[in-house]
Design a protein around this motif. Structure first.
Motif, PDB file in Angstrom:
ATOM      1  N   ASN A  91      55.544  30.549  52.236  1.00 51.01           N
ATOM      2  CA  ASN A  91      55.455  31.135  53.575  1.00 51.01           C
ATOM      3  C   ASN A  91      54.138  30.816  54.278  1.00 51.01           C
ATOM      4  OD1 ASN A  91      57.959  32.338  53.035  1.00 51.01           O
ATOM      5  ND2 ASN A  91      56.981  34.184  52.188  1.00 51.01           N
ATOM      6  N   LYS A  92      53.198  30.224  53.543  1.00 49.62           N
ATOM      7  CA  LYS A  92      51.874  29.929  54.095  1.00 49.62           C
ATOM      8  C   LYS A  92      51.251  31.174  54.723  1.00 49.62           C
ATOM      9  CE  LYS A  92      52.919  25.084  55.054  1.00 49.62           C
ATOM     10  NZ  LYS A  92      52.932  24.007  56.088  1.00 49.62           N
ATOM     11  N   SER A  93      51.307  32.268  53.941  1.00 50.90           N
ATOM     12  CA  SER A  93      50.838  33.573  54.444  1.00 50.90           C
ATOM     13  C   SER A  93      49.576  34.049  53.727  1.00 50.90           C
ATOM     14  CB  SER A  93      51.940  34.626  54.257  1.00 50.90           C
ATOM     15  OG  SER A  93      52.330  34.705  52.891  1.00 50.90           O
ATOM     16  N   ARG A  94      48.850  33.148  53.138  1.00 49.27           N
ATOM     17  CA  ARG A  94      47.618  33.546  52.469  1.00 49.27           C
ATOM     18  C   ARG A  94      46.542  33.886  53.506  1.00 49.27           C
ATOM     19  NH1 ARG A  94      43.690  29.883  48.567  1.00 49.27           N
ATOM     20  NH2 ARG A  94      42.393  31.635  47.793  1.00 49.27           N
ATOM     21  N   ARG A  95      45.943  35.080  53.383  1.00 48.07           N
ATOM     22  CA  ARG A  95      44.987  35.557  54.375  1.00 48.07           C
ATOM     23  C   ARG A  95      43.546  35.345  53.973  1.00 48.07           C
ATOM     24  NH1 ARG A  95      45.209  41.240  55.306  1.00 48.07           N
ATOM     25  NH2 ARG A  95      46.160  41.556  53.265  1.00 48.07           N
ATOM     26  N   ASN A  96      43.280  35.044  52.730  1.00 49.10           N
ATOM     27  CA  ASN A  96      41.901  34.931  52.260  1.00 49.10           C
ATOM     28  C   ASN A  96      41.597  33.497  51.864  1.00 49.10           C
ATOM     29  OD1 ASN A  96      43.738  35.275  49.985  1.00 49.10           O
ATOM     30  ND2 ASN A  96      41.902  35.311  48.711  1.00 49.10           N
ATOM     31  N   ASN A  97      40.320  33.191  51.814  1.00 46.36           N
ATOM     32  CA  ASN A  97      39.875  31.867  51.413  1.00 46.36           C
ATOM     33  C   ASN A  97      38.836  31.961  50.300  1.00 46.36           C
ATOM     34  OD1 ASN A  97      39.562  29.107  51.332  1.00 46.36           O
ATOM     35  ND2 ASN A  97      38.037  29.082  52.987  1.00 46.36           N
ATOM     36  N   ARG A  98      37.702  32.597  50.616  1.00 49.60           N
ATOM     37  CA  ARG A  98      36.653  32.750  49.616  1.00 49.60           C
ATOM     38  C   ARG A  98      36.719  34.106  48.904  1.00 49.60           C
ATOM     39  NH1 ARG A  98      32.473  29.087  49.696  1.00 49.60           N
ATOM     40  NH2 ARG A  98      32.426  27.602  51.446  1.00 49.60           N
ATOM     41  N   ILE A  99      36.981  35.172  49.623  1.00 46.03           N
ATOM     42  CA  ILE A  99      36.981  36.521  49.050  1.00 46.03           C
ATOM     43  C   ILE A  99      38.321  36.760  48.359  1.00 46.03           C
ATOM     44  CG2 ILE A  99      36.750  38.972  49.570  1.00 46.03           C
ATOM     45  CD1 ILE A  99      35.105  38.247  51.988  1.00 46.03           C
ATOM     46  N   PHE A 100      38.276  37.267  47.132  1.00 47.35           N
ATOM     47  CA  PHE A 100      39.487  37.617  46.382  1.00 47.35           C
ATOM     48  C   PHE A 100      39.174  38.854  45.548  1.00 47.35           C
ATOM     49  CE2 PHE A 100      37.016  34.697  43.894  1.00 47.35           C
ATOM     50  CZ  PHE A 100      37.084  35.180  42.588  1.00 47.35           C
ATOM     51  N   THR A 101      40.172  39.370  44.831  1.00 48.36           N
ATOM     52  CA  THR A 101      40.028  40.632  44.095  1.00 48.36           C
ATOM     53  C   THR A 101      40.526  40.482  42.669  1.00 48.36           C
ATOM     54  OG1 THR A 101      42.215  41.419  44.789  1.00 48.36           O
ATOM     55  CG2 THR A 101      40.332  41.993  46.200  1.00 48.36           C
ATOM     56  N   TYR A 102      39.938  41.300  41.802  1.00 48.56           N
ATOM     57  CA  TYR A 102      40.442  41.537  40.454  1.00 48.56           C
ATOM     58  C   TYR A 102      40.825  43.013  40.379  1.00 48.56           C
ATOM     59  CZ  TYR A 102      38.869  37.055  38.571  1.00 48.56           C
ATOM     60  OH  TYR A 102      38.715  35.720  38.315  1.00 48.56           O
ATOM     61  N   THR A 103      42.099  43.298  40.155  1.00 42.70           N
ATOM     62  CA  THR A 103      42.571  44.678  40.099  1.00 42.70           C
ATOM     63  C   THR A 103      42.403  45.231  38.691  1.00 42.70           C
ATOM     64  OG1 THR A 103      44.848  44.014  39.587  1.00 42.70           O
ATOM     65  CG2 THR A 103      44.214  44.165  41.926  1.00 42.70           C
ATOM     66  N   ASP A 104      42.812  46.474  38.543  1.00 44.93           N
ATOM     67  CA  ASP A 104      42.666  47.136  37.241  1.00 44.93           C
ATOM     68  C   ASP A 104      43.568  46.527  36.182  1.00 44.93           C
ATOM     69  OD1 ASP A 104      41.418  49.449  35.802  1.00 44.93           O
ATOM     70  OD2 ASP A 104      43.513  50.033  35.553  1.00 44.93           O
ATOM     71  N   HIS A 105      44.610  45.816  36.594  1.00 43.51           N
ATOM     72  CA  HIS A 105      45.529  45.219  35.626  1.00 43.51           C
ATOM     73  C   HIS A 105      45.076  43.831  35.189  1.00 43.51           C
ATOM     74  CE1 HIS A 105      48.341  48.463  36.492  1.00 43.51           C
ATOM     75  NE2 HIS A 105      48.161  48.213  37.790  1.00 43.51           N
ATOM     76  N   ASP A 106      44.113  43.257  35.874  1.00 42.70           N
ATOM     77  CA  ASP A 106      43.674  41.903  35.540  1.00 42.70           C
ATOM     78  C   ASP A 106      42.762  41.918  34.322  1.00 42.70           C
ATOM     79  OD1 ASP A 106      45.078  40.799  37.632  1.00 42.70           O
ATOM     80  OD2 ASP A 106      43.406  41.026  39.038  1.00 42.70           O
ATOM     81  N   ARG A 107      42.738  40.813  33.612  1.00 43.76           N
ATOM     82  CA  ARG A 107      41.876  40.647  32.448  1.00 43.76           C
ATOM     83  C   ARG A 107      40.582  39.998  32.919  1.00 43.76           C
ATOM     84  NH1 ARG A 107      47.050  39.132  30.899  1.00 43.76           N
ATOM     85  NH2 ARG A 107      46.560  36.991  31.500  1.00 43.76           N
ATOM     86  N   TYR A 108      39.641  40.876  33.266  1.00 38.21           N
ATOM     87  CA  TYR A 108      38.381  40.383  33.809  1.00 38.21           C
ATOM     88  C   TYR A 108      37.239  41.072  33.078  1.00 38.21           C
ATOM     89  CZ  TYR A 108      34.368  39.929  36.919  1.00 38.21           C
ATOM     90  OH  TYR A 108      33.123  39.707  37.430  1.00 38.21           O
ATOM     91  N   THR A 109      36.270  40.312  32.626  1.00 35.43           N
ATOM     92  CA  THR A 109      35.106  40.856  31.943  1.00 35.43           C
ATOM     93  C   THR A 109      33.998  41.040  32.964  1.00 35.43           C
ATOM     94  OG1 THR A 109      35.758  39.659  29.959  1.00 35.43           O
ATOM     95  CG2 THR A 109      33.522  40.530  30.028  1.00 35.43           C
ATOM     96  N   ASN A 110      33.726  42.324  33.283  1.00 35.07           N
ATOM     97  CA  ASN A 110      32.771  42.573  34.355  1.00 35.07           C
ATOM     98  C   ASN A 110      31.326  42.377  33.916  1.00 35.07           C
ATOM     99  OD1 ASN A 110      32.540  44.685  32.649  1.00 35.07           O
ATOM    100  ND2 ASN A 110      33.071  46.275  34.138  1.00 35.07           N
ATOM    101  N   CYS A 111      31.109  42.038  32.653  1.00 29.94           N
ATOM    102  CA  CYS A 111      29.727  41.776  32.243  1.00 29.94           C
ATOM    103  C   CYS A 111      29.304  40.357  32.590  1.00 29.94           C
ATOM    104  CB  CYS A 111      29.569  42.013  30.744  1.00 29.94           C
ATOM    105  SG  CYS A 111      30.491  40.847  29.727  1.00 29.94           S
ATOM    106  N   LEU A 112      30.235  39.542  33.080  1.00 23.58           N
ATOM    107  CA  LEU A 112      29.919  38.155  33.420  1.00 23.58           C
ATOM    108  C   LEU A 112      29.598  38.074  34.906  1.00 23.58           C
ATOM    109  CD1 LEU A 112      29.789  35.212  32.482  1.00 23.58           C
ATOM    110  CD2 LEU A 112      32.177  34.988  33.095  1.00 23.58           C
ATOM    111  N   LEU A 113      28.355  37.997  35.240  1.00 22.51           N
ATOM    112  CA  LEU A 113      27.914  37.918  36.625  1.00 22.51           C
ATOM    113  C   LEU A 113      27.124  36.627  36.791  1.00 22.51           C
ATOM    114  CD1 LEU A 113      26.696  41.596  37.089  1.00 22.51           C
ATOM    115  CD2 LEU A 113      28.963  40.660  37.523  1.00 22.51           C
ATOM    116  N   PHE A 114      27.827  35.567  37.181  1.00 22.40           N
ATOM    117  CA  PHE A 114      27.162  34.274  37.309  1.00 22.40           C
ATOM    118  C   PHE A 114      26.128  34.312  38.431  1.00 22.40           C
ATOM    119  CE2 PHE A 114      31.180  32.808  35.319  1.00 22.40           C
ATOM    120  CZ  PHE A 114      30.612  32.323  34.167  1.00 22.40           C
ATOM    121  N   HIS A 115      26.544  34.837  39.579  1.00 28.66           N
ATOM    122  CA  HIS A 115      25.680  34.879  40.746  1.00 28.66           C
ATOM    123  C   HIS A 115      25.432  36.342  41.074  1.00 28.66           C
ATOM    124  CE1 HIS A 115      26.579  30.638  41.204  1.00 28.66           C
ATOM    125  NE2 HIS A 115      27.847  30.961  41.034  1.00 28.66           N
ATOM    126  N   GLN A 116      24.196  36.746  40.970  1.00 27.89           N
ATOM    127  CA  GLN A 116      23.868  38.159  41.090  1.00 27.89           C
ATOM    128  C   GLN A 116      22.988  38.366  42.304  1.00 27.89           C
ATOM    129  OE1 GLN A 116      22.212  39.295  37.357  1.00 27.89           O
ATOM    130  NE2 GLN A 116      23.874  38.440  36.159  1.00 27.89           N
TER     131      GLN A 116
END
Length: 534
Positions: A91-116
């Motif tokens: 549908n070419k309905s993507r609204r974001n380009n650079r900003i994205f999200t990790y929700t509570d269901h995603d497997r994301y390690t919040n201790c990894l902060l490459f750019h702080q």
């Protein structure tokens, strides 16, 4: 160009009655400086504005490329993301380009902060190695025992170990891909912008906080370019309408009223009451301090004396001893601060009134003593405290005295050897309870005024007569009026009645004396000493 930056990047805690799903935030990311610290032209590719809701998923360029391939999908969540990515591409309905999200269901390690944010150190080797590790969610795997699911006879240790307050926090991360234009989709260019946490009790933790009209936050990328980005976080949640807000307030009021009624039903209205005709007197007291005494290392021995018709519980201790306290200089006097608590509970049973028996209040007798270096004690003073007749808080200072022996020998003995004259009966400081005579003489008894002791008393009285509707109209009367005993008003009336009777008897005697005098003397004395012209 921003002349200043917002450096307050700490956590902000919000509490809201509204559901967290109504939270809406707007993020504005804009590249501001290059590595040479020269202001560059703002390109449309480097600026992005995005409104994000709670647990709303926005895919990064890396995830868009990853979930296009159905072969890499291993979990139901991966397969759901695969369908959503295909729908966005179709549908070419993507609204974001650079900003994205990790929700509570995603497997994301919040201790990894490459750019702080500026002021934080670079990622460690362990953090870099953790990038490829999937975050295992412990709360998704619950082990159910095969037997004894319900423990009908729990022990204390089982209750302490099992009943743990655990407020599970839901987390959401707002990320940004700060790679140069045309190089998006690399994991090493991901940067954490905002972390949002919430529990089920309406608490929302935001790090960093909303800008609220302040300067934007400063973000610096790693590497040779060291680009500086600015971030603005705004709360764009829809405000509640006045009608809905009023309905919500009424609903909460109704809920609180029902909860209060429920708690009252658990407590009940039947409080423990003493039997009829009995007054329950409860005193919670404190010996605050003692001052003005001759020697140091003071302690106080006290006991309570119950008059007639007063009683206490069998296990009630009617005496006590404080700790030994050193004095400190306060102004011009040496003060010993005890802060020693005590409590007494007594009962008064009313009887028939008689002219000879007037109810008395209990008395607290105390004796102040001092210890020397050889643990020998000296008597510093005697005193007493009459229980207050009015309930409430009372701060009372009682002055003391001690027996005195005349002569230098007794003073030397008191200083060097210790010991001093003592009272065989401590109630002699007032009127002894065993005294039955008409007059108590202390003639020839030498005493010396010493220091003072300060008490802090909290007195409570309880009787069935207090709740009687007919007695509530007589609140100004004393307790014994309500119990059928004497009050100060009754005593005053009795005094006035006695004075009137004495006046009547004196008048009768004067009349008899006048009749016994000669008549010529009566005629001269019957005239007034001087007449008024009025």
């Amino acid at each position: 160009m921003a002349d200043s930056w917002n450096t307050d990047t700490g956590e902000a805690v919000y509490r809201s009655r509204d559901v967290v799903k109504n939270l809406k935030m707007k993020f504005i990311s804009l590249q501001q400086f290059s590595n040479t610290c020269v202001c560059v032209h703002v390109l449309s590719d480097n600026e992005e504005e995005l409104v994000v809701g709670w647990q709303e998923k926005f895919f990064s360029q890396y995830e868009m490329e990853l979930f296009q391939n159905e072969a890499v999908c291993q979990t139901p969540l991966d397969r759901q993301y695969h369908k959503e990515v295909k729908a966005l591409n179709r549908n070419k309905s993507r609204r974001n380009n650079r900003i994205f999200t990790y929700t509570d269901h995603d497997r994301y390690t919040n201790c990894l902060l490459f750019h702080q944010l500026v002021g934080c150190s670079s990622p460690t080797f362990l953090a870099e190695r953790m990038a490829s590790v999937r975050h295992r969610r412990q709360d998704r795997h619950t082990i159910i025992p095969k037997s004894k699911i319900v423990n009908w006879e729990p022990t204390e240790e089982f209750v302490k170990s099992s009943h743990v307050v655990n407020n599970a926090m839901q987390t959401m991360h707002i990320m940004a891909d700060l790679a140069p234009p045309g190089s998006l989709g690399q994991k090493e260019n991901e940067c954490l912008l905002v972390t949002i946490k919430t529990d089920g009790n309406g608490t929302v933790i935001l790090k960093p906080d909303f800008n609220k009209g302040k300067e934007p936050y400063r973000i610096v990328t790693e590497g040779e370019r060291r680009e500086v980005w600015r971030l603005t976080v705004e709360n764009v949640s829809t405000a509640m309408k006045p009608d809905d807000k009023e309905k919500e307030q009424n609903m909460y009021k109704d809920l609180y009223v029902r909860h209060k009624d429920y708690l009252n039903s658990l407590v009940g209205q039947d409080f423990e009451m003493p039997p009829g005709g009995i007054l329950r007197y409860l005193m919670n007291g404190e010996i605050i301090s003692a001052k003005g005494f001759e020697y140091d290392n003071l302690y106080i021995h006290f006991f309570m004396e119950l008059p007639n018709n007063w009683s206490s519980l069998p296990f009630q201790s009617l005496s006590g001893v404080t700790q030994t306290c050193r004095t400190k200089t306060s102004g011009k006097e040496n003060v010993a601060y005890f802060s020693f608590p005590f409590s007494f509970e007594t009962f008064y049973m009313s009887e028939k009134e008689s002219d000879e028996s007037i109810p008395q209040w209990p008395v607290l007798y105390f004796k102040v003593l001092s210890l020397d270096f050889w643990q020998r004690y000296r008597t510093e003073g005697y005193g007493y405290l009459l229980f207050p007749a009015i309930p409430g808080k009372h701060i009372i200072t009682c002055h003391t005295w001690r027996p005195l022996q005349i002569g230098t020998v007794s003073a030397l003995r008191r200083f060097f050897i210790g010991g001093s004259p003592e009272l065989e009966d401590n109630s002699y400081v007032r009127i002894p309870g065993t005294f039955k005579g008409e007059r108590l003489s202390r003639f020839g008894f030498y005493t010396e005024t010493t220091g003072s002791v300060t008490f802090n008393l909290h007195c409570m009285q309880q009787a069935r007569a207090f709740v009687d509707a007919s007695m509530l109209k007589k609140r100004r009367q004393k307790v014994f009026d309500q119990l059928g005993g004497f009050s100060q008003v009754c005593i005053i009336y009795n005094v006035f009645f006695s004075l009137s009777e004495a006046f009547q008897r004196a008048r009768t005697k004067m009349q008899e004396a006048r009749e016994s005098l000669p008549r010529d003397l009566i005629s001269t004395t019957s005239q007034p000493p001087f007449e008024s012209s009025a």
